[in-house]
Design a protein around this motif. Structure first.
Motif, PDB file in Angstrom:
ATOM      1  N   ARG A  17      13.391 -61.326  93.193  1.00 34.93           N
ATOM      2  CA  ARG A  17      11.973 -61.394  92.887  1.00 34.93           C
ATOM      3  C   ARG A  17      11.596 -60.151  92.095  1.00 34.93           C
ATOM      4  O   ARG A  17      12.261 -59.117  92.200  1.00 34.93           O
ATOM      5  N   SER A  18      10.532 -60.261  91.308  1.00 37.34           N
ATOM      6  CA  SER A  18      10.074 -59.094  90.565  1.00 37.34           C
ATOM      7  C   SER A  18       9.434 -58.124  91.541  1.00 37.34           C
ATOM      8  O   SER A  18       8.800 -58.537  92.498  1.00 37.34           O
ATOM      9  N   ILE A  19       9.589 -56.855  91.256  1.00 37.44           N
ATOM     10  CA  ILE A  19       8.883 -55.862  92.057  1.00 37.44           C
ATOM     11  C   ILE A  19       7.450 -55.809  91.530  1.00 37.44           C
ATOM     12  O   ILE A  19       7.234 -55.700  90.317  1.00 37.44           O
ATOM     13  N   LEU A  20       6.496 -55.979  92.404  1.00 39.64           N
ATOM     14  CA  LEU A  20       5.103 -56.122  91.972  1.00 39.64           C
ATOM     15  C   LEU A  20       4.545 -54.779  91.517  1.00 39.64           C
ATOM     16  O   LEU A  20       4.947 -53.733  92.024  1.00 39.64           O
ATOM     17  N   PRO A  21       3.615 -54.816  90.572  1.00 40.94           N
ATOM     18  CA  PRO A  21       3.112 -53.549  90.029  1.00 40.94           C
ATOM     19  C   PRO A  21       2.482 -52.638  91.087  1.00 40.94           C
ATOM     20  O   PRO A  21       2.620 -51.425  91.019  1.00 40.94           O
ATOM     21  N   HIS A  22       1.808 -53.239  92.067  1.00 39.65           N
ATOM     22  CA  HIS A  22       1.129 -52.357  93.020  1.00 39.65           C
ATOM     23  C   HIS A  22       2.021 -51.936  94.184  1.00 39.65           C
ATOM     24  O   HIS A  22       1.644 -51.116  95.005  1.00 39.65           O
ATOM     25  N   GLU A  23       3.218 -52.499  94.248  1.00 38.60           N
ATOM     26  CA  GLU A  23       4.112 -52.189  95.355  1.00 38.60           C
ATOM     27  C   GLU A  23       4.512 -50.714  95.363  1.00 38.60           C
ATOM     28  O   GLU A  23       4.736 -50.146  94.285  1.00 38.60           O
ATOM     29  N   PRO A  24       4.626 -50.095  96.527  1.00 38.43           N
ATOM     30  CA  PRO A  24       5.129 -48.722  96.534  1.00 38.43           C
ATOM     31  C   PRO A  24       6.590 -48.738  96.095  1.00 38.43           C
ATOM     32  O   PRO A  24       7.324 -49.658  96.424  1.00 38.43           O
ATOM     33  N   LEU A  25       6.993 -47.711  95.365  1.00 36.72           N
ATOM     34  CA  LEU A  25       8.386 -47.678  94.921  1.00 36.72           C
ATOM     35  C   LEU A  25       9.229 -47.010  95.989  1.00 36.72           C
ATOM     36  O   LEU A  25       9.592 -45.850  95.873  1.00 36.72           O
ATOM     37  N   ASP A  26       9.472 -47.776  97.033  1.00 35.84           N
ATOM     38  CA  ASP A  26      10.220 -47.223  98.153  1.00 35.84           C
ATOM     39  C   ASP A  26      11.676 -47.668  97.999  1.00 35.84           C
ATOM     40  O   ASP A  26      12.071 -48.718  98.490  1.00 35.84           O
ATOM     41  N   PHE A  27      12.458 -46.824  97.309  1.00 29.80           N
ATOM     42  CA  PHE A  27      13.788 -47.262  96.911  1.00 29.80           C
ATOM     43  C   PHE A  27      14.690 -47.611  98.096  1.00 29.80           C
ATOM     44  O   PHE A  27      15.583 -48.413  97.981  1.00 29.80           O
ATOM     45  N   HIS A  28      14.419 -46.992  99.246  1.00 24.76           N
ATOM     46  CA  HIS A  28      15.298 -47.282 100.399  1.00 24.76           C
ATOM     47  C   HIS A  28      15.150 -48.725 100.853  1.00 24.76           C
ATOM     48  O   HIS A  28      16.018 -49.281 101.483  1.00 24.76           O
ATOM     49  N   LYS A  29      13.982 -49.300 100.556  1.00 23.40           N
ATOM     50  CA  LYS A  29      13.759 -50.667 101.045  1.00 23.40           C
ATOM     51  C   LYS A  29      14.358 -51.713 100.110  1.00 23.40           C
ATOM     52  O   LYS A  29      14.337 -52.894 100.404  1.00 23.40           O
ATOM     53  N   TYR A  30      14.846 -51.293  98.939  1.00 23.15           N
ATOM     54  CA  TYR A  30      15.447 -52.263  98.019  1.00 23.15           C
ATOM     55  C   TYR A  30      16.948 -52.362  98.291  1.00 23.15           C
ATOM     56  O   TYR A  30      17.464 -51.806  99.243  1.00 23.15           O
ATOM     57  N   ASP A  31      17.637 -53.067  97.391  1.00 29.30           N
ATOM     58  CA  ASP A  31      19.070 -53.259  97.581  1.00 29.30           C
ATOM     59  C   ASP A  31      19.812 -51.929  97.417  1.00 29.30           C
ATOM     60  O   ASP A  31      19.251 -50.971  96.890  1.00 29.30           O
ATOM     61  N   ASP A  32      21.078 -51.898  97.785  1.00 28.85           N
ATOM     62  CA  ASP A  32      21.858 -50.684  97.580  1.00 28.85           C
ATOM     63  C   ASP A  32      22.002 -50.420  96.093  1.00 28.85           C
ATOM     64  O   ASP A  32      21.928 -49.306  95.632  1.00 28.85           O
ATOM     65  N   ASN A  33      22.229 -51.514  95.356  1.00 25.42           N
ATOM     66  CA  ASN A  33      22.275 -51.379  93.896  1.00 25.42           C
ATOM     67  C   ASN A  33      20.871 -51.596  93.346  1.00 25.42           C
ATOM     68  O   ASN A  33      19.979 -51.997  94.071  1.00 25.42           O
ATOM     69  N   GLY A  34      20.715 -51.329  92.057  1.00 25.58           N
ATOM     70  CA  GLY A  34      19.413 -51.591  91.435  1.00 25.58           C
ATOM     71  C   GLY A  34      19.567 -52.668  90.381  1.00 25.58           C
ATOM     72  O   GLY A  34      20.607 -52.755  89.725  1.00 25.58           O
ATOM     73  N   TYR A  35      18.551 -53.506  90.256  1.00 25.77           N
ATOM     74  CA  TYR A  35      18.666 -54.628  89.322  1.00 25.77           C
ATOM     75  C   TYR A  35      17.483 -54.684  88.376  1.00 25.77           C
ATOM     76  O   TYR A  35      16.350 -54.390  88.777  1.00 25.77           O
ATOM     77  N   ILE A  36      17.766 -55.093  87.139  1.00 24.55           N
ATOM     78  CA  ILE A  36      16.655 -55.433  86.257  1.00 24.55           C
ATOM     79  C   ILE A  36      16.963 -56.743  85.525  1.00 24.55           C
ATOM     80  O   ILE A  36      18.122 -57.118  85.358  1.00 24.55           O
ATOM     81  N   HIS A  37      15.896 -57.436  85.163  1.00 22.37           N
ATOM     82  CA  HIS A  37      16.012 -58.645  84.355  1.00 22.37           C
ATOM     83  C   HIS A  37      15.684 -58.303  82.917  1.00 22.37           C
ATOM     84  O   HIS A  37      14.695 -57.603  82.666  1.00 22.37           O
ATOM     85  N   LEU A  38      16.477 -58.793  81.990  1.00 22.37           N
ATOM     86  CA  LEU A  38      16.129 -58.708  80.574  1.00 22.37           C
ATOM     87  C   LEU A  38      15.833 -60.116  80.124  1.00 22.37           C
ATOM     88  O   LEU A  38      16.624 -61.022  80.371  1.00 22.37           O
ATOM     89  N   GLN A  39      14.699 -60.296  79.470  1.00 23.35           N
ATOM     90  CA  GLN A  39      14.409 -61.603  78.916  1.00 23.35           C
ATOM     91  C   GLN A  39      14.272 -61.501  77.414  1.00 23.35           C
ATOM     92  O   GLN A  39      13.579 -60.606  76.920  1.00 23.35           O
ATOM     93  N   GLY A  40      14.937 -62.368  76.698  1.00 23.56           N
ATOM     94  CA  GLY A  40      14.874 -62.347  75.244  1.00 23.56           C
ATOM     95  C   GLY A  40      15.713 -63.494  74.707  1.00 23.56           C
ATOM     96  O   GLY A  40      16.351 -64.217  75.476  1.00 23.56           O
ATOM     97  N   ALA A  41      15.725 -63.673  73.379  1.00 22.01           N
ATOM     98  CA  ALA A  41      16.526 -64.737  72.792  1.00 22.01           C
ATOM     99  C   ALA A  41      17.887 -64.155  72.441  1.00 22.01           C
ATOM    100  O   ALA A  41      18.055 -63.530  71.399  1.00 22.01           O
ATOM    101  N   PHE A  42      18.849 -64.336  73.325  1.00 21.38           N
ATOM    102  CA  PHE A  42      20.164 -63.727  73.127  1.00 21.38           C
ATOM    103  C   PHE A  42      21.084 -64.599  72.274  1.00 21.38           C
ATOM    104  O   PHE A  42      22.185 -64.209  71.949  1.00 21.38           O
ATOM    105  N   GLU A  43      20.628 -65.808  71.995  1.00 24.22           N
ATOM    106  CA  GLU A  43      21.483 -66.739  71.267  1.00 24.22           C
ATOM    107  C   GLU A  43      21.323 -66.509  69.763  1.00 24.22           C
ATOM    108  O   GLU A  43      20.228 -66.665  69.240  1.00 24.22           O
ATOM    109  N   PRO A  44      22.390 -66.132  69.060  1.00 20.74           N
ATOM    110  CA  PRO A  44      22.253 -65.950  67.616  1.00 20.74           C
ATOM    111  C   PRO A  44      22.073 -67.300  66.950  1.00 20.74           C
ATOM    112  O   PRO A  44      22.380 -68.333  67.540  1.00 20.74           O
ATOM    113  N   ARG A  45      21.541 -67.291  65.748  1.00 17.55           N
ATOM    114  CA  ARG A  45      21.449 -68.565  65.049  1.00 17.55           C
ATOM    115  C   ARG A  45      21.930 -68.361  63.628  1.00 17.55           C
ATOM    116  O   ARG A  45      21.841 -67.271  63.081  1.00 17.55           O
TER     117      ARG A  45
END
Ligand SMILES: O=C(O)CCC(=O)C(=O)O
Ligand SMILES: [Fe+2]
Length: 920
Positions: free
Chosen positions: A16-44
């Protein structure tokens, strides 16, 4: 039966996305850190230009990353091996391409800690890296300068920090889990609020920006950078002062800036927000230390930006309102408070030890692409919704929407309506006829099923995809549940009935066993768009002793079969809730569409004959629809999903699109090529976007459009400094723009005399016409009003969209959402009392978006974003389709046609028909 046959699993995208107002309490997240990249990765491949002989037979796009592994490898090369070249502070650990097949748009990056992921995602927002930046050097380019070399999107990727951890659990005073923040109430000294003051952990703070100072310090550009991405930098800066684990509730509505003061920009208006601290003690400490202080907000990443100076801060205690508190409690227990429905806090994991014999779940039965196109047709403009939805069923009223194909299932009598010839009403309101089942066309194709499906999807042929899916299900070898070795299979070749159920969050289906005399063994349900927990209850259990229940999570794209005991001895239901809990994770429900495939039975127990057709969309006409056959009468779809929508959104449309004045170069060239002094009809002129271009070309325009509110914006236009060059006219023509000639009119019957124009344009109109007859009629009307020798330019949206375009159409006839901001809607309704606006009492309990959505029929709302969503009907044109329509019209020839920026266009010349007539 072993539990392994029930292939239940954690849902695939439990992130799930981390919500903007959420406290950034890193201990409560996963051991690793994740981000989503969204874009058009398919060349044409760069598209070839279209010549004047009409569009070439473009082959369907070929995907250059044939597998997700290829893309993953290429990204690893840049983000792991070469990350420093991109000024990224850390290498990625691993990469997962989220989409199962091309075109790839979403990628998950894993970093070694949440802190790293946070840093990366902050830096990324500044660097604005695009798929082109990341991947271009990896693309194989055989010849330099080759025009066929692939290109890849240069739009910056969107980045979001994500976590697989659920939102923190709530106690009464915590709101961290709320995706829509609570409302706050100030605590007054002269009230009985003294005790609450010492108990609350929430604070209101104002004076965040000293606007006078900021105006001196900032240029427009660095101010925009400071506040980019919806206050993202500001959120980080606030955390630097108030602490990482503070909740920050930014004001949801930006205040409107007085229009005569152009120097003031809206961003500096962010003066106040609400803060949630860990405890009342922390809140007190902050209030005491910062009351009356001036602080500096540093930009989180770019130290070259000036820091923002606050005014002397004012802080005061607040508490969440009773209503927010009650709403939150209800939400936590999965109840829909407003509707007073019962709370069902059960969790699937509590029923792991129970098995339902004869129940089988197959995950990923349909692909993501198939799911998209099926959703587009089944919730789109051609979906044949049944009127039964308004009726009571035996298990309560049917609130969800349903479609029946083949045979109608009558919820009142809980029986199938076998005599399809009864078109009048069978049992209190239900016609027994319904569309036939979609059938596959022709002989079995030589190519394999998957390739065929892909090609149907490319062509936007959603109804054919549905037909093939049904056919596949008839021949699918379902493992017999309970057999230890999965060698024995069973088939359901007689499937002859489809029910499509659409459940909004909060809707469900009561506990039932499907009528045994109506349907045979083997009930199949395919789940689209959103997962759901289905609850199975052993019939008779609970009468004495506790009920025997099994909760089964059905992920999106899965198929469930109930056979034998699961079909006859267990009831199934979907509880009315907005969230489901699965393995301890709270999953908010989205719109779910299910396809229930069954074998409807005759009275002697044999399968009823299959009623099917390969004429799509499946037609089904109730008498009132038949009465409306006249092609010139506005179909309901256009009335509700084109005309009403443009009337409602006129102000915003003009403000956000028209004013920008993006014109299609091809249309501008057409106008410039006309002899000076030409009289041009702009049919469907909307807010007059093309008027300035016509005036600049030295011609005269008369516009017509069916939407009066849009026409009004064409002459009340505020042409301030911000107007794009394409919308500006030179000073000696300025007089024209305040008094353009416009008339309200329908393009089925254009309000102009025949042969009265030198030219006509009709841009972005034809894709809103819902029948072929009406498309032909529109061309006929254009040809009628233009003089012989005169020219016509017609443009409409193309099914084929460019790779880097954000626009994708899943099917040929679709609803395209328009997100409206209530502040613009208000203006429209002010002059027209037809939209009932919120009463005081409503306003207290509902969000603004919800209230406005109620005022506009056929609209939805997004509470989180505060938007009202309208659904615009669109028909997308294939290459060649527009030409085919034109060929049905006499007295006109095509002189050019082609494709530009997601549109097909034709240029026509009106022929001298009188000459033709006199020579024959
Ligand atoms: O929506 C579903 O998956 C189940 C529908 C169902 O049980 C029914 O229509 O009888
Ligand atoms: Fe059912």
């Amino acid at each position: 039966m072993s539990t392994s046959t029930l292939r239940q699993q954690q849902p695939k995208s439990a992130f799930r996305s981390i919500l903007p107002h959420e406290p950034l309490d890193f201990h409560k997240y996963d051991d690793n850190g994740y981000i989503h990249l969204q874009g058009a990765f398919e060349p044409r491949k760069k598209s070839k230009s279209v010549d004047d002989n009409g569009p070439s037979d473009n082959p369907p796009p070929t995907f250059l990353w044939k597998t997700s592994a290829k893309l993953q490898q290429a990204l690893l090369m840049t983000l792991k091996d070469d990350y420093q070249r991109f000024q990224l502070p850390f290498p990625v650990q691993s990469i997962e391409v989220v989409d199962p097949s091309p075109p790839y748009t979403k990628v998950r990056l894993q970093y070694s800690t949440p802190e790293q992921a946070f840093r990366i995602h902050t830096v990324w927002r500044i660097l604005q890296l695009s798929p082109h930046d990341l991947l271009f050097s990896n693309l194989h380019t055989p010849n330099e300068g080759n025009h066929d070399a692939p290109s890849i999107s240069t739009h910056p990727c969107q980045v979001t920090m994500i976590t697989s951890k659920p939102l923190p659990c709530n106690d009464d005073s915590t709101c961290w889990s709320r995706s829509n923040p609570p409302k706050f109430r100030r605590l007054l000294h002269d009230h009985n609020d003294q005790e609450e003051r010492s108990l609350t952990r929430f604070v209101y703070v104002t004076g965040l920006v000293n606007v006078d100072l900021a105006k001196q310090q900032f240029t427009d550009e660095n101010e925009n950078n400071w506040f980019q991405e919806d206050h993202f930098s500001m959120l980080q800066a606030l955390r630097d002062v108030f602490g990482r684990d503070v909740e920050i509730f930014l004001p949801s509505k930006k205040k409107v800036v007085p229009s005569d003061d152009h120097s003031q920009s809206p961003s500096f208006d962010m003066q106040s927000c609400h803060l949630g601290f860990r405890s009342p003690q922390v809140a007190q400490r902050v209030v005491e230390t910062l009351q009356g202080q001036t602080v500096h907000w540093e930009h989180p990443t770019a130290s070259s930006f000036p820091s923002i100076t606050s005014s002397p801060l004012f802080l005061d205690y607040v508490t969440i309102t009773q209503k927010s508190r009650a709403k939150q409690r209800a939400r936590d227990s999965g109840t829909n408070l407003e509707k007073g429905e019962p709370s069902r806090p059960e969790c699937t994991s509590s029923t792991n030890d129970i098995t339902v014999p004869g129940l089988l779940v197959i995950e990923d039965y349909v692909t993501g692409e198939q799911e998209n196109i099926l959703m587009a047709i089944l919730t789109g403009p051609q979906a044949p919704w049944a009127p039964q939805q308004r009726n009571k069923s035996q298990t309560g009223s049917v609130k969800r929407k349903v479609q029946h194909y083949g045979y109608v299932f009558d919820y009142q009598t809980a029986d199938v309506l076998r005599d399809r010839t009864i078109t009048s009403l069978s049992s209190e309101g239900n016609p027994a006829n319904c569309p036939p089942l979609p059938a596959v066309t022709g002989a079995a194709p030589a190519i394999d099923e998957d390739t065929l499906m892909d090609s149907l999807i490319q062509q936007g042929k959603g109804w054919d995809v549905l037909a093939h899916l049904i056919e596949k299900t008839r021949h699918y070898p379902f493992p017999v549940p309970g057999e230890e070795s999965a060698t024995r299979t069973t088939f359901y070749p007689d499937i002859n009935q489809l029910t499509v159920n659409q459940y909004k969050p909060g809707e469900g289906i009561g506990s039932h066993v499907d009528t045994a005399s109506a349907f045979g063994d083997g009930l199949i349900s395919i789940c689209l768009n959103s997962g759901i927990v289905m609850e199975f209850r052993k019939v008779g259990s609970g009468d004495v002793g506790p009920p025997i229940k099994k909760l089964v999570y059905l992920p999106p794209r899965s198929l469930v079969v109930m056979s034998g005991p699961a079909r006859y001895e267990w009831e199934h239901q979907i509880v009315t809730r907005r969230t489901d809990t699965h393995n301890g994770v709270v999953l908010p429900r989205g719109l779910r569409v299910s396809l229930t495939l069954r074998t409807a039975l005759a009275l002697d127990g044999t399968p009823l004959p299959r009623v099917e057709s390969n004429l799509f969309p499946p037609s089904w006409e109730v008498p009132e629809v038949q009465a409306k056959k006249n092609a010139l009468m506005t179909p309901d779809t256009e009335r509700d999903h084109v005309h009403a929508v443009y009337d409602a959104i006129a102000t915003q449309w003009h403000h956000t699109r028209g004013k920008r004045g993006v014109l299609w170069p091809e249309a501008t060239q057409f106008l410039q090529a006309l002899p000076k002094g030409s009289v041009v009809a702009d049919v469907g002129c909307g807010d007059g976007k093309y008027f300035p271009a016509i005036w600049e070309a030295g011609s005269i325009v008369i516009g017509t459009d069916i939407s009066r509110p849009l026409l009004v914006t064409s002459y009340q236009a505020d042409f301030g400094d911000k107007v794009a060059d394409t919308r500006k006219v030179s000073p000696h023509r300025q007089d024209l723009q305040t008094r353009p000639a416009v008339a309200v009119g329908d393009c089925m019957s254009v309000p102009f005399r025949s042969k009265s124009f030198d030219a006509a344009i009709c841009i972005a109109v034809m894709h809103h016409l819902s029948t072929r007859e009406r498309r032909i009629r529109c061309i006929e009307e254009l040809v009628r009003i233009v003089k012989p020798g005169g020219r016509i330019n017609v443009q409409a949206w193309a099914m084929e969209q460019e790779q880097e375009s954000r626009r994708r159409f899943a099917a040929k006839d679709v609803f395209v959402p328009f997100n409206a901001q209530p502040k613009y809607l208000e203006k429209v309704s002010a002059g027209q009392s037809s939209h009932a606006m919120p009463s005081e009492s409503d306003a207290a309990s509902k969000s603004v978006a919800e209230l406005y959505s109620e005022a506009y029929e056929n609209s939805d709302y997004d509470e989180q974003k505060g938007l009202v969503i309208f659904h615009r009907y669109c028909h997308l044109y294939h290459a060649g389709e527009m030409e085919e329509i034109v060929r049905q019209v006499a007295g006109v020839r095509i002189i050019a046609s082609g494709y530009e920026s997601g549109n097909h266009f034709v240029i026509l010349e009106v022929m001298d028909c009188d000459v033709t007539v006199s020579t024959t």
